[in-house]
Design a protein around this motif. Structure first.
Motif, PDB file in Angstrom:
ATOM      1  N   ASP A 150       0.921  -1.290   0.172  1.00 31.72           N
ATOM      2  CA  ASP A 150       0.095   0.045   0.189  1.00 31.72           C
ATOM      3  C   ASP A 150       1.038   1.374  -0.014  1.00 31.72           C
ATOM      4  N   LYS A 151       2.009   0.981   0.187  1.00 33.28           N
ATOM      5  CA  LYS A 151       2.972   2.306  -0.079  1.00 33.28           C
ATOM      6  C   LYS A 151       3.130   2.869  -1.538  1.00 33.28           C
ATOM      7  N   CYS A 152       2.696   1.899  -2.426  1.00 27.04           N
ATOM      8  CA  CYS A 152       2.846   2.180  -3.778  1.00 27.04           C
ATOM      9  C   CYS A 152       1.624   2.976  -4.615  1.00 27.04           C
ATOM     10  N   ALA A 153       2.041   4.000  -5.400  1.00 26.07           N
ATOM     11  CA  ALA A 153       1.017   4.697  -5.997  1.00 26.07           C
ATOM     12  C   ALA A 153       1.045   4.418  -7.442  1.00 26.07           C
ATOM     13  N   GLY A 154      -0.253   4.581  -7.883  1.00 27.51           N
ATOM     14  CA  GLY A 154      -0.398   4.205  -9.705  1.00 27.51           C
ATOM     15  C   GLY A 154       0.757   4.621 -10.423  1.00 27.51           C
ATOM     16  N   PRO A 155       1.052   5.997 -10.655  1.00 28.68           N
ATOM     17  CA  PRO A 155       1.973   6.370 -11.410  1.00 28.68           C
ATOM     18  C   PRO A 155       3.426   5.708 -11.394  1.00 28.68           C
ATOM     19  N   GLU A 156       3.647   5.369 -10.221  1.00 31.04           N
ATOM     20  CA  GLU A 156       4.970   4.816  -9.916  1.00 31.04           C
ATOM     21  C   GLU A 156       4.965   3.382 -10.563  1.00 31.04           C
ATOM     22  N   LEU A 157       3.963   2.663 -10.227  1.00 35.47           N
ATOM     23  CA  LEU A 157       3.649   1.174 -10.580  1.00 35.47           C
ATOM     24  C   LEU A 157       3.714   1.291 -12.082  1.00 35.47           C
ATOM     25  N   THR A 158       3.208   2.392 -12.817  1.00 37.41           N
ATOM     26  CA  THR A 158       3.234   2.350 -14.244  1.00 37.41           C
ATOM     27  C   THR A 158       4.411   2.424 -14.952  1.00 37.41           C
ATOM     28  N   GLY A 159       5.188   3.139 -14.256  1.00 43.30           N
ATOM     29  CA  GLY A 159       6.569   3.116 -14.805  1.00 43.30           C
ATOM     30  C   GLY A 159       7.175   1.874 -14.624  1.00 43.30           C
TER      31      GLY A 159
END
Length: 752
Positions: A170-179
């Motif tokens: 849950d520390k991850c956000a969508g934009p970072e995971l997208t990259g």
């Protein structure tokens, strides 16, 4: 029936599929809607685990495990990314997976994987939502379920491509995971793009607090009003009802407006008086049921894992046309609204020597409709996206809420069918009907005055309005090449099946591009026909006093003709759909122009025949007393049911699988839940508001110095108000407030 194509059409357009023959190889054939390369690349990369391509690297680095492997793993996996809380948590979860930690294996197990049914349209691999959220190491890592949308264009939105549930820290956000995912699995030249959407923090904000406050106050008022009724009337139960009424002060009347005992009695009161149009109760409830059925079925196009089966069913079963054409139920509401405005208005004008208090009509109607409507919008803006669960619930409901945050005021002004110009920017799209009906109501005094003073001129204006509306609709249909919705839906289904016609092998336009909705379906100049036909019908019933003598042969011929015409309107295109044939533009434009006015004319015959004694068993069924309380809940059911539909279809751990049995099950559930919630909102807000408005206006009028016959005079001045609000004194129960009463036509003329 705008729900029919919301997601199904968007699915086609976002995937960027060219209208060509099915892609195939030596051993396997793919329909047009499925892009072979996309699926093969995605499933190859996810065949065992989301990080399976890194397995060899992990095993090699695992041997070097010394309690601090993060930097080494970072260099091996995503060397171009900085050390962040997200990447650290991912590395930790991967290592714990190979160490056999329960939470990490639970995260891996909960991820969406390649499923069966790809050729049936299963492009939503949800994973197991609650298993992911239950994964935690008790410290820094807790699972959250995000959706990775893989499509042929960047920044694809929810369900606009192959949607895969991925369980990540849950520390991850969508934009970072997208990259991370884009660089790990797909290079810049692959033509495949990933967009990851993660649930946002669910914090209560101002709209939510306001909603809870209002609901709390309403609950307190209902409890207080009920308690006051119990305490007051138990003490006075030995006195006559007339004396009771005299002893009630204005303040008591206001608080008693919230009494659930009194309001429930009025709701369930099925007494009918002279002048009632009993058959309208059945028409109203059945039409609302038809609306809910249409939305129940149409929503399956967007949220099932077998859209190909739905498409097959649509083009091979003619009975489904009765559901696909559910939009004619809205024209029934327009007809009923116009009929009751004319019938009740003219009756009151007779009592008032042709006078009409127009401002009071407008004020009363706005005050009656808006409170419940505004509360529904308030819930839609904020709390709606916080009350559900599932992979796609929050992203989709957030898309619904964003326009309301900007354009809610257009709904309260009842101009949301005209502005904003783009439908995807509209707030609470289903409320387009209310905007149209309010605009028609603003014009109704013109027709009432003409009917009363110059009947021939009034009927001529009605005829000209219907003719002009039909001409505009036909012209727009021809200019934009607009087809009836059932034809476009058939074309979509054929396209998904890879069965495009020789003359039209491209998919229909998406909902946000379709001129059918922009220029025809939502616009008042194209929808006013049934309303004014209803007004003419109300005028006819009023002037004839329901005393019409007709030849039995003529009556029989009319019933047969009306039945044949209605069946032709609903099922007339089945031959074209089943044969995969598109009628000419002129034929389709003619249908768009005349179908809805003709439908209203058929309703006019049905109503006149029923109220004049020629309805037979049809009138007996439509006048069934069970329909009376249900018809009184229609307005709230209309506002609530879209919220219930989307909640049940979106708030799920797994995708829905289409079958006739499942659709019937969901329809029954939606009907029951919608009307149950409608009862709550009617008791707590709709009926009390009507009672308050009536009490205050009556008190204001009676305080202007009337004497002797002041009560009678004041009542006479407020007759038009009573009729238009559906409020009247129920002598049996001593009720002077409330929308529901034992009088007639309490199907509200200013509502659905």
């Amino acid at each position: 029936m705008f729900f029919i194509r919301i997601v199904a059409l968007v699915f086609v357009s976002f995937w960027g599929i060219a209208p060509s023959n099915a892609l195939s190889d030596d051993t396997f054939s793919y329909p047009q809607y499925l892009v072979k390369n996309y699926v093969e690349r995605i499933t190859e990369g996810k065949s065992e685990d989301f990080y399976i391509e890194m397995k060899e690297i992990l095993e090699e680095k695992f041997k070097l495990y010394n309690g601090n492997p993060m930097k080494k793993l970072e260099k091996a996996l995503v060397t171009e990314y900085e050390d962040t809380q997200c990447t650290d948590a991912i590395y930790k979860a991967i290592l714990d997976y190979y160490l056999g930690r329960q939470y990490a294996r639970q995260m891996s197990d909960s991820m969406g994987r390649r499923e069966s049914g790809l050729l049936k349209g299963n492009y939503l691999w949800t994973g197991t939502y609650f298993e992911c959220f239950g994964a935690s190491n008790g410290k820094e890592i807790t699972g959250q379920m995000c959706q990775a949308i893989v499509a042929g264009k960047p920044n694809a939105t929810t369900m606009a491509g192959l949607t895969i549930g991925i369980c990540v820290p849950d520390k991850c956000a969508g934009p970072e995971l997208t990259g991370i995912i884009q660089s790990t699995f797909f290079n810049d030249t692959s033509g495949i793009f990933v967009n990851v959407l993660c649930p946002e923090s669910q914090k209560y904000d101002a709209p939510d607090i306001i909603f809870f406050t209002i609901v709390g106050l309403l609950g307190l008022l209902v409890i207080t009003g009920t308690a006051v009724e119990l305490l007051t009337f138990m003490k006075l139960r030995k006195k006559s009802e007339e004396n009771n009424a005299k002893e009630i002060s204005v303040s008591q009347k206001l608080i008693l407006s919230f009494s659930i005992i009194k309001n429930t009695k009025n709701l369930l009161n099925t007494e009918q008086k002279e002048g009632n149009l009993e058959c309208l109760h059945g028409l109203r409830f059945i039409s609302m049921t038809w609306v809910i059925l249409g939305h129940s079925v149409s929503s399956t196009f967007g949220f099932t894992d077998n859209i190909i089966d739905i498409s097959n069913y649509y083009v091979n079963h003619g009975a489904i046309q009765g559901v696909a054409n559910a939009s004619f139920s809205v024209d029934t509401f327009f007809f009923l609204s116009g009929l009751l405005v004319a019938y009740l208005g003219l009756r009151e004008m007779d009592k008032r020597n042709g006078k009409l208090n127009v401002l009071l009509m407008y004020l009363t109607r706005y005050l009656r409709l808006t409170p419940v409507y505004a509360l529904a919008i308030l819930f839609y803006v904020g709390l709606y996206e916080k009350v559900g669960f599932g992979l796609i619930y929050q992203p989709v409901t957030h898309l619904f809420a964003v326009p309301c945050q900007k354009y809610w005021w257009t709904n309260l002004l009842y101009i949301n069918n005209l502005y904003p110009p783009r439908m995807e920017e509209s707030c609470f799209v289903a409320s387009w009907y209310l905007a149209n009906d309010m605009q028609f109501y603003l014009l109704s005094p013109i027709f009432l005055l003409l009917f009363y003073r110059h009947p021939k001129a009034g009927l001529s204006v009605v005829f000209g309005t219907v003719l002009g509306s039909a001409a505009i609709t036909g012209a727009l249909s021809t200019y934009y090449n607009v087809r009836p919705d059932v034809i476009d839906l058939a074309l979509l289904c054929r396209y998904l099946l890879g069965q495009g016609t020789e003359t039209d092998s491209t998919p229909p336009p998406t909902l946000v591009e379709d001129p059918y909705f922009y220029d025809i379906y939502f616009k008042p100049w194209c929808r006013i026909g049934p309303y004014v036909i209803g007004m003419a019908t109300g005028y006819f019933i009023h002037t004839t006093k329901r005393k019409i003598r007709l030849n039995e042969v003529f009556v029989t011929l009319m019933w047969v003709t009306v039945a044949a015409v209605d069946l032709a309107i609903i099922y007339g295109f089945w031959g074209s759909i089943s044969q995969n044939y598109i009628p000419s533009v002129n034929a389709l434009s003619f249908y768009n122009a005349v179908a809805r006015p003709v439908w209203a004319l058929c309703l006019a015959w049905l109503t006149i025949a029923c109220v004049s004694g020629y309805g037979g068993p049809i009138n007996g069924f439509l006048s069934w007393k069970v329909f009376i309380p249900l018809s009184r809940l229609t307005y709230c059911a209309y506002l609530i049911h879209p919220i219930v539909v989307m909640y049940l279809y979106l708030s799920r751990e797994y995708e829905l699988h289409f079958s006739v049995n499942i659709v019937i099950y969901y329809f029954c559930a939606l009907l029951l839940i919608s009307y149950a919630l409608s009862f709550v909102f009617s008791m707590a807000l709709e009926i009390p508001v009507t009672g308050i408005v009536k009490t205050l206006l009556t008190h204001y009028k009676s305080g202007k110095g009337h004497s002797g016959n002041s009560r009678k005079s004041s009542s006479r001045e407020n007759d038009i108000h009573k009729e238009y609000t559906g409020s009247a004194k129920n002598e049996k129960h001593g009720v002077e407030n409330g929308i529901i009463h034992a009088n007639s036509v309490d199907i509200d003329c200013d509502k659905l």
